[in-house]
Enzyme design. Structure first.
Site, PDB file in Angstrom:
ATOM      1  N   SER A  36      11.138   6.631   4.503  1.00  0.00           N
ATOM      2  CA  SER A  36      11.194   6.604   3.037  1.00  0.00           C
ATOM      3  C   SER A  36      12.569   6.160   2.564  1.00  0.00           C
ATOM      4  CB  SER A  36      10.901   8.007   2.476  1.00  0.00           C
ATOM      5  OG  SER A  36       9.561   8.349   2.735  1.00  0.00           O
TER       6      SER A  36
ATOM      7  N   GLN B 229     -19.064  13.723   4.003  1.00  0.00           N
ATOM      8  CA  GLN B 229     -19.821  14.892   3.532  1.00  0.00           C
ATOM      9  C   GLN B 229     -21.288  14.514   3.259  1.00  0.00           C
ATOM     10  OE1 GLN B 229     -18.305  17.753   3.524  1.00  0.00           O
ATOM     11  NE2 GLN B 229     -19.920  19.045   2.677  1.00  0.00           N
TER      12      GLN B 229
ATOM     13  N   GLY C 279     -23.636  16.205   9.339  1.00  0.00           N
ATOM     14  CA  GLY C 279     -23.251  16.245  10.761  1.00  0.00           C
ATOM     15  C   GLY C 279     -23.067  14.861  11.348  1.00  0.00           C
TER      16      GLY C 279
ATOM     17  N   GLU D 157       3.686   1.524   3.751  1.00  0.00           N
ATOM     18  CA  GLU D 157       4.198   0.735   2.603  1.00  0.00           C
ATOM     19  C   GLU D 157       4.690   1.647   1.486  1.00  0.00           C
ATOM     20  OE1 GLU D 157       2.625  -3.081   1.669  1.00  0.00           O
ATOM     21  OE2 GLU D 157       1.766  -3.295   3.675  1.00  0.00           O
ATOM     22  N   GLY D 158       5.304   2.757   1.907  1.00  0.00           N
ATOM     23  CA  GLY D 158       5.856   3.734   0.979  1.00  0.00           C
ATOM     24  C   GLY D 158       4.883   4.868   0.778  1.00  0.00           C
TER      25      GLY D 158
ATOM     26  N   GLN E   6       4.236   9.985  -2.064  1.00  0.00           N
ATOM     27  CA  GLN E   6       5.283  10.768  -2.730  1.00  0.00           C
ATOM     28  C   GLN E   6       6.355   9.805  -3.266  1.00  0.00           C
ATOM     29  OE1 GLN E   6       3.785  11.624   0.191  1.00  0.00           O
ATOM     30  NE2 GLN E   6       2.801  13.453  -0.598  1.00  0.00           N
TER      31      GLN E   6
HETATM   32  N1  CAA Z   1      13.195  -4.796  -6.992  1.00  0.00           N
HETATM   33  C1  CAA Z   1      14.474  -5.297  -6.924  1.00  0.00           C
HETATM   34  N2  CAA Z   1      15.545  -4.511  -6.698  1.00  0.00           N
HETATM   35  C2  CAA Z   1      15.313  -3.186  -6.554  1.00  0.00           C
HETATM   36  C3  CAA Z   1      14.034  -2.612  -6.625  1.00  0.00           C
HETATM   37  C4  CAA Z   1      12.940  -3.479  -6.862  1.00  0.00           C
HETATM   38  N3  CAA Z   1      11.696  -3.016  -6.931  1.00  0.00           N
HETATM   39  N4  CAA Z   1      14.113  -1.274  -6.436  1.00  0.00           N
HETATM   40  C5  CAA Z   1      15.420  -1.014  -6.261  1.00  0.00           C
HETATM   41  N5  CAA Z   1      16.144  -2.171  -6.331  1.00  0.00           N
HETATM   42  C6  CAA Z   1      17.607  -2.330  -6.225  1.00  0.00           C
HETATM   43  C7  CAA Z   1      18.278  -1.490  -7.296  1.00  0.00           C
HETATM   44  O1  CAA Z   1      18.402  -2.225  -8.512  1.00  0.00           O
HETATM   45  C8  CAA Z   1      19.618  -1.215  -6.681  1.00  0.00           C
HETATM   46  O2  CAA Z   1      20.431  -2.378  -6.811  1.00  0.00           O
HETATM   47  P1  CAA Z   1      22.036  -2.288  -7.069  1.00  0.00           P
HETATM   48  O3  CAA Z   1      22.586  -1.590  -5.853  1.00  0.00           O
HETATM   49  O4  CAA Z   1      22.452  -3.690  -7.215  1.00  0.00           O
HETATM   50  O5  CAA Z   1      22.182  -1.445  -8.293  1.00  0.00           O
HETATM   51  C9  CAA Z   1      19.290  -1.065  -5.193  1.00  0.00           C
HETATM   52  O6  CAA Z   1      18.058  -1.777  -5.000  1.00  0.00           O
HETATM   53  C10 CAA Z   1      19.141   0.373  -4.754  1.00  0.00           C
HETATM   54  O7  CAA Z   1      18.095   0.951  -5.527  1.00  0.00           O
HETATM   55  P2  CAA Z   1      17.819   2.527  -5.574  1.00  0.00           P
HETATM   56  O8  CAA Z   1      19.093   3.229  -5.940  1.00  0.00           O
HETATM   57  O9  CAA Z   1      16.624   2.748  -6.428  1.00  0.00           O
HETATM   58  O10 CAA Z   1      17.499   2.822  -4.048  1.00  0.00           O
HETATM   59  P3  CAA Z   1      17.158   4.177  -3.309  1.00  0.00           P
HETATM   60  O11 CAA Z   1      17.967   4.257  -2.091  1.00  0.00           O
HETATM   61  O12 CAA Z   1      17.199   5.318  -4.278  1.00  0.00           O
HETATM   62  O13 CAA Z   1      15.656   3.945  -2.773  1.00  0.00           O
HETATM   63  C11 CAA Z   1      13.273   3.885  -2.852  1.00  0.00           C
HETATM   64  C12 CAA Z   1      14.635   3.637  -3.560  1.00  0.00           C
HETATM   65  C13 CAA Z   1      12.305   3.458  -3.927  1.00  0.00           C
HETATM   66  C14 CAA Z   1      13.033   5.291  -2.464  1.00  0.00           C
HETATM   67  C15 CAA Z   1      13.165   2.915  -1.628  1.00  0.00           C
HETATM   68  O14 CAA Z   1      14.027   3.352  -0.593  1.00  0.00           O
HETATM   69  C16 CAA Z   1      11.750   2.821  -1.098  1.00  0.00           C
HETATM   70  O15 CAA Z   1      10.938   2.067  -1.646  1.00  0.00           O
HETATM   71  N6  CAA Z   1      11.426   3.552   0.005  1.00  0.00           N
HETATM   72  C17 CAA Z   1      10.158   3.423   0.660  1.00  0.00           C
HETATM   73  C18 CAA Z   1      10.254   2.402   1.751  1.00  0.00           C
HETATM   74  C19 CAA Z   1       8.920   1.887   2.161  1.00  0.00           C
HETATM   75  O16 CAA Z   1       8.052   1.610   1.349  1.00  0.00           O
HETATM   76  N7  CAA Z   1       8.773   1.693   3.454  1.00  0.00           N
HETATM   77  C20 CAA Z   1       7.580   1.164   3.979  1.00  0.00           C
HETATM   78  C21 CAA Z   1       7.888   0.221   5.081  1.00  0.00           C
HETATM   79  S1  CAA Z   1       6.754  -1.032   5.254  1.00  0.00           S
HETATM   80  C22 CAA Z   1       5.457  -0.457   6.110  1.00  0.00           C
HETATM   81  O17 CAA Z   1       5.092   0.675   6.141  1.00  0.00           O
HETATM   82  C23 CAA Z   1       4.767  -1.611   6.647  1.00  0.00           C
HETATM   83  C24 CAA Z   1       3.674  -1.534   7.563  1.00  0.00           C
HETATM   84  O18 CAA Z   1       3.847  -1.374   8.744  1.00  0.00           O
HETATM   85  C25 CAA Z   1       2.328  -1.873   7.090  1.00  0.00           C
END
Ligand code: CAA
Length: 416
Positions: free
Chosen positions: A133, A339, A343, A366-367, A370
């Site tokens: 995450s 359901q 069975g 893909e996130g 939560q």
């Molecule tokens: N678009 C563009 N820029 C973005 C953005 C977006 N949607 N969201 C954030 N940013 C930018 C912010 O503007 C910020 O930029 P600056 O530093 O220039 O100000 C920077 O990114 C950091 O943003 P946050 O402070 O919001 O970042 P954060 O550390 O708080 O994290 C989070 C945000 C939303 C929790 C992010 O970490 C997240 O999405 N986590 C989940 C990751 C995820 O989805 N992983 C899945 C992997 S893929 C997978 O599962 C594939 C598979 O195998 C099928």
């Protein structure tokens, strides 16, 4: 404002081809590939021959340029037969989006036509053992060395790993920077030091490999740095997820519809108390709820796809809403479908149990849902600036106290 949802003739044609392939090459062998944990190459070849890998790739790079709504429709149709094959298809979009949103013209010309033709598959390497995450907390590094980057470390949960020929890899290029720490770099299969190690033994989506990818001093030319500028990786990852989440949501809609279809067919045949169980109101209630939720999810997903396509700044929120809602629906509908089957639903002899097993991961990858809810709430709070005119309609003392204490009270939380 909502965006118009219009299905172009090309979108409809691609979705029809996907349905045909799903019924001919995916559904009949879904149980076999699930049991063996093997990739369905026969279906992938049919998808390539039908031009479906071209769907989301712009015309100038050999694609159909049919956009994200068409990508959602194709994914939905494939997932309706087998959710695992749905992600095996959609993950090519996830892997391609970093190149599409951030790549140089030369990089797009180099890799996208190969993916469009289905000659090469692509995967997305973001998550690590200790960074899921918290996508910014990566530890894989890419160190500059002359004209190259040298990549070291391990990635976790790489979907399509091993099958894919190309990998969009996110790595730390500047550990001292907070906002420009990460870069995205393309690594091709066969590069010395790159290997696929642990092939995971999964509860669901077993026809698509999920692996660990290892990077032992993998040397790639700087021309593989996506966009040619270091430090853009986190932004590219977030922009990619905004575009890809409607796809995973479409997979969920397909999975929900597939489970509902089976439940309806079964309930019309299964007799209890002298009548088909579909005559019993408690079963009807379940079927009606399953259908309502699936249909609501479907239209939210289409809305997310057209919103993302339009470049609307609300994309991040709507894409997260679609991903979260549709994947929760898929789990609920698959659970209720089991359901309805009673069975029989619990037995691996019939596909409904697989729909149930396949659904769970949708709420995680893909996130997690939560994280989606955090993204939704943060963006909703940001967007509320557009609603300033409604200040006149909230209690005056609340407004006055806010003005006295300052905006910090209402500011969105800085940290997750
Ligand atoms: N678009 C563009 N820029 C973005 C953005 C977006 N949607 N969201 C954030 N940013 C930018 C912010 O503007 C910020 O930029 P600056 O530093 O220039 O100000 C920077 O990114 C950091 O943003 P946050 O402070 O919001 O970042 P954060 O550390 O708080 O994290 C989070 C945000 C939303 C929790 C992010 O970490 C997240 O999405 N986590 C989940 C990751 C995820 O989805 N992983 C899945 C992997 S893929 C997978 O599962 C594939 C598979 O195998 C099928």
């Amino acid at each position: 404002m909502p965006h118009d949802i219009t299905f172009s003739p090309l979108c409809t044609e691609l979705a029809a081809k996907a349905r045909e392939i799903a019924e001919k090459h995916v559904r009949p062998s879904a149980a076999k590939y699930d049991r063996a944990q093997e990739y369905n190459w026969e279906a992938a070849k049919a998808v390539a021959a039908a031009g479906l890998f071209r769907t989301f790739i712009p015309k100038e790079y050999g694609g159909h340029g049919a956009g994200l709504l068409a990508l959602a429709r194709v994914t939905e149709e494939l997932a309706r037969a087998d959710s695992g094959f749905g992600v095996a298809y959609a993950v090519n979009a996830l892997g391609s989006f970093p190149i599409l949103v951030g790549g140089t013209e030369e990089q797009k010309q180099r890799w996208l036509p190969l993916i469009a033709r289905g000659e090469k598959m692509i995967a997305f390497c973001l998550s690590e053992k200790f960074a899921g995450s918290d996508a910014g907390g990566l530890s894989v590094t890419a160190r500059e060395d002359g004209d190259d980057y040298v990549i070291c470390g391990e990635k976790k949960w790489t979907t399509n790993g091993g099958v894919a020929d190309i990998y969009s890899v996110f790595a730390v290029t500047d550990a001292t920077s907070k906002s420009r720490r990460i870069s995205a770099i393309v690594v091709e299969k066969g590069t010395p030091g790159f290997s696929v190690r642990k092939v995971e033994d999964k509860m669901g989506i077993r026809c698509v490999p999920v692996v660990e990818t290892h990077f032992d001093h993998v040397r790639v030319p700087k021309s593989n740095l996506i966009g040619g500028r270091p430090g853009m990786g986190f932004k590219h990852a977030m922009m990619t997820l905004d575009l890809a989440r409607p796809g995973v949501a479409a997979q969920a809609v397909g999975a929900a519809q597939g489970a509902l279809d089976l439940a309806v067919v079964y309930s019309n045949r299964r007799q209890q108390f002298g009548v088909p169980i579909s005559n019993h109101q408690m079963v009807q209630k379940m079927l009606a709820d399953m259908a309502m939720k699936t249909e609501a999810a479907r239209w939210l997903v289409y809305q997310a796809a057209v919103t993302a396509e339009s470049g609307d700044p609300k994309t991040t929120r709507i894409a997260a809403m679609a991903k979260c809602f549709a994947t929760d629906v898929a789990v609920e509908v698959a659970t209720d479908a089991v359901q309805v089957f009673g069975g029989y639903g619990f037995m691996e002899d019939y596909p409904i149990a697989k729909f149930y097993r396949d659904a769970k991961i949708l709420q995680i990858y893909e996130g997690t849902n939560q994280i989606q809810r955090i993204v939704i709430a943060r963006n909703l709070i940001k967007e509320s600036l557009e609603l300033e005119h409604l200040q006149a309609y909230i209690p005056r003392e609340v407004q006055e106290s806010y003005e006295e204490k300052g905006a910090a009270v209402a500011a969105p939380p800085a940290q997750v």
